[in-house]
Design a protein around this motif. Structure first.
Motif, PDB file in Angstrom:
ATOM      1  N   GLY A  46      96.507 -14.345   2.395  1.00 49.96           N
ATOM      2  CA  GLY A  46      96.901 -12.869   2.939  1.00 49.96           C
ATOM      3  C   GLY A  46      95.834 -11.925   2.642  1.00 49.96           C
ATOM      4  O   GLY A  46      95.929 -10.724   2.253  1.00 49.96           O
ATOM      5  N   CYS A  47      94.348 -12.435   2.567  1.00 50.39           N
ATOM      6  CA  CYS A  47      93.366 -11.554   2.252  1.00 50.39           C
ATOM      7  C   CYS A  47      92.542 -11.252   3.569  1.00 50.39           C
ATOM      8  O   CYS A  47      92.356 -12.219   4.114  1.00 50.39           O
ATOM      9  N   GLU A  48      92.256  -9.949   3.719  1.00 52.07           N
ATOM     10  CA  GLU A  48      91.358  -9.736   4.711  1.00 52.07           C
ATOM     11  C   GLU A  48      89.798  -9.916   4.562  1.00 52.07           C
ATOM     12  O   GLU A  48      89.106 -10.172   5.330  1.00 52.07           O
ATOM     13  N   THR A  49      89.492  -9.674   3.358  1.00 53.49           N
ATOM     14  CA  THR A  49      88.052  -9.735   2.799  1.00 53.49           C
ATOM     15  C   THR A  49      88.046 -10.681   1.668  1.00 53.49           C
ATOM     16  O   THR A  49      89.223 -11.120   0.855  1.00 53.49           O
ATOM     17  N   VAL A  50      86.769 -11.213   1.176  1.00 51.89           N
ATOM     18  CA  VAL A  50      86.417 -11.974   0.221  1.00 51.89           C
ATOM     19  C   VAL A  50      86.667 -11.197  -1.044  1.00 51.89           C
ATOM     20  O   VAL A  50      87.313 -11.536  -1.979  1.00 51.89           O
ATOM     21  N   SER A  51      86.622  -9.755  -1.094  1.00 51.52           N
ATOM     22  CA  SER A  51      86.523  -8.967  -2.234  1.00 51.52           C
ATOM     23  C   SER A  51      88.122  -9.076  -2.474  1.00 51.52           C
ATOM     24  O   SER A  51      88.516  -9.014  -3.714  1.00 51.52           O
ATOM     25  N   ALA A  52      88.980  -8.772  -1.578  1.00 54.31           N
ATOM     26  CA  ALA A  52      90.303  -8.934  -1.889  1.00 54.31           C
ATOM     27  C   ALA A  52      90.911 -10.347  -2.433  1.00 54.31           C
ATOM     28  O   ALA A  52      91.646 -10.033  -3.186  1.00 54.31           O
ATOM     29  N   LEU A  53      90.229 -11.114  -2.010  1.00 54.63           N
ATOM     30  CA  LEU A  53      90.698 -12.643  -2.499  1.00 54.63           C
ATOM     31  C   LEU A  53      89.799 -12.652  -4.076  1.00 54.63           C
ATOM     32  O   LEU A  53      90.919 -13.042  -4.807  1.00 54.63           O
ATOM     33  N   LEU A  77      91.663 -12.681 -10.014  1.00 57.76           N
ATOM     34  CA  LEU A  77      91.363 -12.006 -11.243  1.00 57.76           C
ATOM     35  C   LEU A  77      92.715 -11.672 -11.838  1.00 57.76           C
ATOM     36  O   LEU A  77      92.988 -11.822 -13.127  1.00 57.76           O
ATOM     37  N   HIS A  78      93.468 -10.989 -11.033  1.00 57.83           N
ATOM     38  CA  HIS A  78      94.757 -10.427 -11.490  1.00 57.83           C
ATOM     39  C   HIS A  78      95.946 -11.492 -11.150  1.00 57.83           C
ATOM     40  O   HIS A  78      96.844 -11.198 -11.943  1.00 57.83           O
ATOM     41  N   GLU A  79      95.718 -12.697 -10.566  1.00 60.67           N
ATOM     42  CA  GLU A  79      96.850 -13.633 -10.614  1.00 60.67           C
ATOM     43  C   GLU A  79      96.156 -14.849 -10.598  1.00 60.67           C
ATOM     44  O   GLU A  79      96.016 -15.538  -9.618  1.00 60.67           O
ATOM     45  N   PRO A  80      95.794 -15.187 -11.946  1.00 59.22           N
ATOM     46  CA  PRO A  80      95.177 -16.479 -12.061  1.00 59.22           C
ATOM     47  C   PRO A  80      95.861 -17.958 -11.442  1.00 59.22           C
ATOM     48  O   PRO A  80      95.048 -18.736 -11.301  1.00 59.22           O
ATOM     49  N   ASP A  81      96.865 -17.868 -11.513  1.00 55.97           N
ATOM     50  CA  ASP A  81      97.703 -19.012 -10.786  1.00 55.97           C
ATOM     51  C   ASP A  81      97.231 -19.236  -9.599  1.00 55.97           C
ATOM     52  O   ASP A  81      97.496 -20.563  -9.128  1.00 55.97           O
ATOM     53  N   THR A  82      96.788 -18.130  -8.815  1.00 55.65           N
ATOM     54  CA  THR A  82      96.191 -18.495  -7.371  1.00 55.65           C
ATOM     55  C   THR A  82      95.043 -19.546  -7.308  1.00 55.65           C
ATOM     56  O   THR A  82      94.725 -20.202  -6.451  1.00 55.65           O
ATOM     57  N   PHE A  83      94.461 -19.696  -8.802  1.00 54.30           N
ATOM     58  CA  PHE A  83      93.198 -20.562  -8.581  1.00 54.30           C
ATOM     59  C   PHE A  83      93.298 -21.676  -8.277  1.00 54.30           C
ATOM     60  O   PHE A  83      92.550 -22.429  -7.293  1.00 54.30           O
TER      61      PHE A  83
END
Lengths: 274, 205
Positions: free
Chosen positions: A47-54, A59-65
């Motif tokens: 759900g990210c438009e940019t790599v910066s958003a990803l 960083l804030h939802e480490p479970d995403t990694f």
């Protein structure tokens, strides 16, 4: 080349730095072209438009990694993929391996394990599996779990069987697996000979001396410096006369380590340590 | 400076600015490539990258086939091989990519539009590296592959030529590229052969 790095290039470098600092996975020396593509494919899934958003999300939802890691490392393989590679192993390398009282193989970047079991089956057919230990390593814990489970979709079996036959297979593949509930499970006797382990060619060191290293279609994802590091590890892990197998488009021709190896089976990318 | 096929009235690329050409072909592609690749001069100073879709599992005889038909050197690259002038075919079962240090990259990532190698993968990575110095050519095919790649070339300031779908053995792929990338030139194979000869010719300096 564009004189200034594009915004996207900068964002990707920052993302990789963030992944390294936060999760200790080092993608900074990966080949940029395919990494860029993989990140582009992943963006909408997060759900990210940019790599910066990803980057912020990571960083804030480490479970995403862990989910992102599946996009960054996903590798597709088959049992006995490129049958002539395995046929060359059987015909041009196994005879030499018979002279050793005990054997160690290292499948580096084993992903979900298809090639690991391909080697195990050949060694069993050649009567060498009893004295063999296979190290199967990867950086993706999810892939390693699947590899260790050794269960593959039944639909894939006929392709595996055809490859096995072309690789000089001596028994039906069915002798090595049991099918149930739409899955084909590799037999325990094979799995018992394999040690699966988390290991990074980018950040870890050599852990054992082995007679054979097989690392296929892994180096293509590395930029030159990281390729050099990885081949350096293989060089260190192999004694004189040990064997290194690569993917069909991979070569030591452009490597600073090329003089440490000679071509053993040129067309199938088997090298020998000298 | 080239003269464009009159009926299209478009500006064609300044030859010295062209740093590389990439070509994508699918169904009917061998014949189409046979019509255009021999016009690449033997002493071309630029690389010409080619992706053609083949049925899976077939080992490639493309290099042999086209080496005998072309004046320029025809090769299949290896991983991280430095890019030099001449014709380069993508190997079966691998995506071919251009890296920013002007070497070849490879991947075994999932097929794109059911194809590996995919035209989109080559075109997109080459557009990243060569920008406005890239010419992309989409030929006959029954696939959607190549349209996004052609778009990427346009977005990076490059030049796109598409085989006129009406004259292509399979029109789907060139039609998709026309729709997605608004190419500068849409024309026949003989015209494309002439354009290719001109952009790939030796530079007078």
């Amino acid at each position: 080349m564009n004189p200034a790095a594009s915004a996207l290039d900068i964002e990707i470098r920052l993302l990789l730095e963030a992944i390294y600092l936060r999760f200790h996975h080092d993608f900074r020396s990966y080949s940029m072209a395919s990494l860029k593509r993989r990140i582009a494919v992943a963006l909408p899934r997060f759900g990210c438009e940019t790599v910066s958003a990803l980057q912020a999300k990571l960083l804030h939802e480490p479970d995403t990694f862990n989910a992102l890691l599946q996009y960054l490392t996903v590798q597709v393989s088959d049992m006995f993929r490129d049958p002539s590679y395995f046929r060359a192993f059987r015909e041009k390398i196994v005879p030499d391996l018979r002279t050793y009282p005990s054997l160690k193989l290292w499948v580096a970047g084993c992903s979900t394990g298809e090639e690991v079991y391909s080697f195990a089956i050949i060694l069993d057919e050649e009567g060498l599996l009893d004295r063999t230990l296979i190290y199967a390593t990867d950086i993706n814990p999810e892939a390693l779990q699947k590899a260790e489970a050794g269960v593959y979709a039944v639909e894939r079996l006929s392709a595996f069987e055809e490859n096995h036959r072309l690789a000089g297979g001596k028994r039906p593949l069915a002798a090595y697996c049991t099918t149930a509930y739409g899955g084909a499970a590799l037999s325990r006797s094979l799995r018992a000979k394999v040690v699966f382990s988390d290991h990074s060619l980018a950040t870890d060191n050599v852990f054992a001396e082995v007679q054979v290293v097989s690392c296929r279609n892994v180096l293509i994802y590395f930029a030159r410096a990281l390729q050099d590091r990885a081949v350096g590890l293989f060089k260190e892990a192999l004694p004189r006369r040990g064997f290194l197998g690569l993917g069909s488009k991979e070569t030591l021709q452009f490597s600073p380590h090329m003089h440490a190896f000679e071509e053993h089976v040129r067309d199938d990318r088997w090298y020998r340590r000298c | 400076m080239l003269s464009a096929p009159k009926s299209y009235g478009v500006v064609v690329p300044r030859v010295p600015a062209v740093k590389a050409v990439c070509i994508g072909a699918s169904a009917g592609g061998i014949e189409a490539l046979t019509a255009v690749l021999p016009s690449v001069p033997a002493d071309t100073p630029i690389p010409v990258f080619v992706v053609i879709h083949l049925p899976p599992g077939r080992s490639s005889r493309l290099v042999e086939l086209f080496a005998s038909r072309c004046q320029a050197r025809v090769r299949e690259p290896l991983d991280k091989e430095p890019i030099g002038p001449g014709i380069w075919f993508a190997a079966p079962d691998y995506h071919l990519l251009v890296e920013s240090d002007f070497t070849f990259g490879f991947s075994v990532d999932e097929p794109v539009h059911f194809s590996r190698p995919a035209i989109d993968m080559l075109f997109t990575s080459a557009a990243d590296v060569y920008g406005e110095g890239l010419v992309g050519i989409v030929l006959t095919g029954a696939s959607q592959d190549g349209a996004d790649g052609a778009r990427a070339i346009r977005d990076a300031g490059g030049f796109v030529i598409v085989q006129d779908p009406m004259t292509a053995l399979a029109s789907t792929m060139p039609a998709a590229a026309v729709g997605r990338a608004t190419p500068q030139i849409v024309t026949t194979l003989p015209e494309i052969a002439l354009l290719l000869r001109d952009v790939a010719r030796a530079r007078e300096s």
